[in-house]
Design an enzyme around this catalytic site. Sequence first.
Site: not given
Ligand code: CO
Length: 206
Positions: A40, A42, A44, A96, A99
């Site tokens: 992803c 993302d 993080r 994750h 998400c």
């Molecule tokens: Co995500």
Amino acid sequence: MVAHLLENNRHWAAARLEADPDFFARLARQQRPRYLWIGCSDSRVPANQIVGLDPGEVFVHRNVANQAPPQDANYLSVLQFAVEVLQVRDIIVTGHYGCGGVIASVDGERHGLIDHWLHPIRRIAEERREELAAIADPGARQNRLCELNVVRQVENVASDVFVQDAWARDQALCVHGWIYSLHTGLITDLQVSVSGRDDFDRVFAS
Ligand code: CO
């Protein structure tokens, strides 16, 4: 506003050179990563850091909600290059929990273009409606959908012709499905690894 990033970069490059004077020269000559990471976007969930890999060790493709859509030229280009040219040994789809893309796919709101990108996840939620409805806690239900999304993307990758052809010519290649917890920093293996056509039938038969 970004000047400190350039300064960070100078420090980082100097520290790397100090630890290993040949580091950049070696990497510049050739990349030979063993892994392809599909994750992803993302911020993080940075691929290299969470599995402790250095530059040169993992080929990375990231998009919203770690999708592997069989018609997406970006993902397919990465997949073909990784399998046929780099000859990676492992392809790891890593989702994750929590998400935002997965959550947005089923929140009933309109978000714009991303709703089309997330369409496959909405379909998974439809297909697994009963299982998901039986989970009372909304967070746990979302997290289960995050897992199901990873499993579906593993199925997409493993059923792709690039991967099927690699197996047909006896190229060693395994596709894995993992999920990462933002709360603990730990990865869980979803136990859907496939390393050949027989494996594929076993894992995805049903
Ligand atoms: Co995500």
